[in-house]
Scaffold this motif. Structure first.
Motif, mmCIF file in Angstrom:
data_model
loop_
_atom_site.group_PDB
_atom_site.id
_atom_site.type_symbol
_atom_site.label_atom_id
_atom_site.label_comp_id
_atom_site.label_asym_id
_atom_site.label_seq_id
_atom_site.Cartn_x
_atom_site.Cartn_y
_atom_site.Cartn_z
ATOM 1 N N LEU A 7 0.827 -1.191 0.000
ATOM 2 C CA LEU A 7 0.000 0.000 0.000
ATOM 3 C C LEU A 7 0.870 1.251 0.000
ATOM 4 C CD1 LEU A 7 -2.906 1.144 0.245
ATOM 5 C CD2 LEU A 7 -2.543 1.196 2.726
ATOM 6 N N MET A 8 0.551 2.186 -0.894
ATOM 7 C CA MET A 8 1.279 3.446 -0.964
ATOM 8 C C MET A 8 0.337 4.545 -1.399
ATOM 9 S SD MET A 8 3.429 3.022 -4.540
ATOM 10 C CE MET A 8 3.839 4.761 -4.567
ATOM 11 N N GLN A 9 0.641 5.761 -1.010
ATOM 12 C CA GLN A 9 -0.158 6.907 -1.422
ATOM 13 C C GLN A 9 0.459 7.533 -2.658
ATOM 14 O OE1 GLN A 9 -0.550 9.527 1.912
ATOM 15 N NE2 GLN A 9 -1.817 8.102 3.076
ATOM 16 N N ASN A 10 -0.396 7.941 -3.600
ATOM 17 C CA ASN A 10 0.065 8.563 -4.827
ATOM 18 C C ASN A 10 -0.995 9.560 -5.266
ATOM 19 O OD1 ASN A 10 0.771 9.276 -7.453
ATOM 20 N ND2 ASN A 10 1.660 7.282 -7.909
ATOM 21 N N THR A 11 -0.818 10.816 -4.917
ATOM 22 C CA THR A 11 -1.823 11.832 -5.209
ATOM 23 C C THR A 11 -1.867 12.201 -6.688
ATOM 24 O OG1 THR A 11 -0.265 13.583 -4.608
ATOM 25 C CG2 THR A 11 -1.770 12.801 -2.893
ATOM 26 N N PHE A 12 -0.914 11.701 -7.477
ATOM 27 C CA PHE A 12 -0.994 11.888 -8.924
ATOM 28 C C PHE A 12 -2.066 10.973 -9.510
ATOM 29 C CE2 PHE A 12 0.326 10.677 -13.264
ATOM 30 C CZ PHE A 12 0.329 11.930 -13.852
ATOM 31 N N VAL A 13 -2.274 9.807 -8.886
ATOM 32 C CA VAL A 13 -3.240 8.829 -9.379
ATOM 33 C C VAL A 13 -4.606 9.019 -8.733
ATOM 34 C CG1 VAL A 13 -3.771 6.356 -9.522
ATOM 35 C CG2 VAL A 13 -1.427 7.158 -9.891
ATOM 36 N N ARG A 14 -4.630 9.252 -7.412
ATOM 37 C CA ARG A 14 -5.914 9.419 -6.724
ATOM 38 C C ARG A 14 -5.763 10.394 -5.563
ATOM 39 N NH1 ARG A 14 -7.535 3.826 -3.755
ATOM 40 N NH2 ARG A 14 -9.393 5.085 -3.332
ATOM 41 N N ARG A 15 -6.849 11.140 -5.302
ATOM 42 C CA ARG A 15 -6.802 12.143 -4.236
ATOM 43 C C ARG A 15 -7.979 12.035 -3.277
ATOM 44 N NH1 ARG A 15 -4.829 17.709 -7.310
ATOM 45 N NH2 ARG A 15 -2.801 16.905 -8.015
ATOM 46 N N ASP A 16 -8.678 10.920 -3.299
ATOM 47 C CA ASP A 16 -9.819 10.762 -2.403
ATOM 48 C C ASP A 16 -9.363 10.316 -1.021
ATOM 49 O OD1 ASP A 16 -9.056 8.367 -3.801
ATOM 50 O OD2 ASP A 16 -10.786 7.369 -2.920
ATOM 51 N N GLU A 17 -10.298 10.318 -0.068
ATOM 52 C CA GLU A 17 -10.039 9.792 1.256
ATOM 53 C C GLU A 17 -11.131 8.794 1.598
ATOM 54 O OE1 GLU A 17 -9.877 13.191 3.754
ATOM 55 O OE2 GLU A 17 -12.016 13.646 3.577
ATOM 56 N N ILE A 18 -10.795 7.825 2.471
ATOM 57 C CA ILE A 18 -11.694 6.692 2.703
ATOM 58 C C ILE A 18 -11.835 6.392 4.190
ATOM 59 C CG2 ILE A 18 -11.103 5.665 0.472
ATOM 60 C CD1 ILE A 18 -9.392 3.609 2.019
ATOM 61 N N CYS A 19 -12.912 5.681 4.516
ATOM 62 C CA CYS A 19 -13.120 5.145 5.859
ATOM 63 C C CYS A 19 -13.746 3.765 5.708
ATOM 64 C CB CYS A 19 -14.035 6.068 6.666
ATOM 65 S SG CYS A 19 -14.425 5.436 8.322
ATOM 66 N N TRP A 20 -13.056 2.730 6.182
ATOM 67 C CA TRP A 20 -13.531 1.362 6.027
ATOM 68 C C TRP A 20 -14.792 1.126 6.855
ATOM 69 C CZ3 TRP A 20 -11.831 -1.802 2.338
ATOM 70 C CH2 TRP A 20 -10.613 -1.490 1.737
ATOM 71 N N ILE A 21 -15.698 0.323 6.333
ATOM 72 C CA ILE A 21 -16.958 0.010 7.000
ATOM 73 C C ILE A 21 -16.801 -1.318 7.734
ATOM 74 C CG2 ILE A 21 -19.411 -0.466 6.667
ATOM 75 C CD1 ILE A 21 -19.284 1.273 4.148
ATOM 76 N N THR A 22 -16.926 -1.277 9.051
ATOM 77 C CA THR A 22 -16.682 -2.458 9.878
ATOM 78 C C THR A 22 -17.961 -3.054 10.440
ATOM 79 O OG1 THR A 22 -16.389 -1.100 11.862
ATOM 80 C CG2 THR A 22 -14.426 -1.553 10.535
ATOM 81 N N GLY A 23 -19.073 -2.352 10.326
ATOM 82 C CA GLY A 23 -20.318 -2.851 10.898
ATOM 83 C C GLY A 23 -20.527 -2.448 12.335
ATOM 84 N N GLU A 24 -19.704 -1.534 12.851
ATOM 85 C CA GLU A 24 -19.849 -1.098 14.237
ATOM 86 C C GLU A 24 -21.034 -0.149 14.420
ATOM 87 O OE1 GLU A 24 -16.126 0.560 15.360
ATOM 88 O OE2 GLU A 24 -15.055 -1.358 15.343
ATOM 89 N N SER A 25 -21.435 0.548 13.370
ATOM 90 C CA SER A 25 -22.570 1.469 13.435
ATOM 91 C C SER A 25 -23.827 0.775 12.916
ATOM 92 C CB SER A 25 -22.286 2.719 12.590
ATOM 93 O OG SER A 25 -22.230 2.373 11.212
#
Length: 222
Positions: free
Chosen positions: A69-87
């Protein structure tokens, strides 16, 4: 003939109708675009949950998986939050996708084993350049699912997902990220991109996976 016992979720017949259409589209062309098809109560529950989430729960999205896993803002600039089912909203979403998994496995014999997904946030100017969700023979992602949670999306807002039919396709099929649109496609087969957005854009991206565990490696990882 659709077996009504396939889905035990609260949305019942509406699920069966949508899932049957998705199954038919996947057989015929490998992808399925369904505007405003997510059950409204589920969509609103997810939308309200997004509105209550603290911004620090989102992380800058990366490319690759695990140690690669690596960050590359040239390819993508979104941000994420994984869904675990806690809510409550997360559990409702995972229940709904489980119903889809059961239905598609029985209809298409895909062998879908597990599901992973995350909320995605694209701020104004964000994008994700052309990519595939799984390389042939190198991953166990089989089916990609995208659901949009944006009310009153206008053409000038941009942010369309463009689904390309193969590596030589330069035109693609545009999917407007309007509220409740459900997109499903074969992960290995379709390159796609997200065009720059001109306003905040929210979605859920998810993947049904196979079980490729071995004696010394658990996959999907816990």
């Amino acid at each position: 003939m659709i077996n009504p016992s396939l889905s035990h979720h609260e949305f019942g017949d509406a699920n069966d109708t949508l899932f049957a259409r998705i199954a038919s589209d996947l057989r015929e062309k490998g992808y399925s675009i369904n505007p405003a098809a997510l059950p409204e109560t589920l969509g609103e529950k997810l939308y309200q949950h997004l509105g209550s989430m603290e911004q620090e729960k989102f992380d800058q999205a990366g490319i690759g998986r695990d140690r690669q896993l690596m960050q590359n803002t040239f390819v993508r600039r979104d941000e994420i939050c994984w869904i675990t089912g806690e809510s409550d909203a997360g559990r409702a979403w995972l229940d709904w996708t489980n119903d889809m998994q059961v239905f598609l496995n029985r209809q298409l014999f895909l062998g879908l084993f597990s599901f992973e997904s995350h909320f995605s946030h694209y701020a104004a100017g964000d994008f994700y350049k052309r990519h595939v969700d799984a390389f042939k023979g190198q991953d166990n992602r089989v089916l990609s699912v995208v659901v949009y949670l944006n009310h009153n999306w206008a053409p000038e807002n941009g942010g369309e997902l463009v689904l390309f039919k193969d590596k030589d396709d330069m035109e693609g099929v545009k999917v407007t990220p309007g509220f409740g649109t459900v997109l499903v496609f074969l992960s290995e087969e379709f390159p796609h991109e997200v065009r720059p957005t001109n306003r905040d854009r929210y979605s859920i991206a998810g993947w049904f996976r196979l079980n490729t565990s071995t004696t010394d490696r658990v996959d999907p990882p816990s």
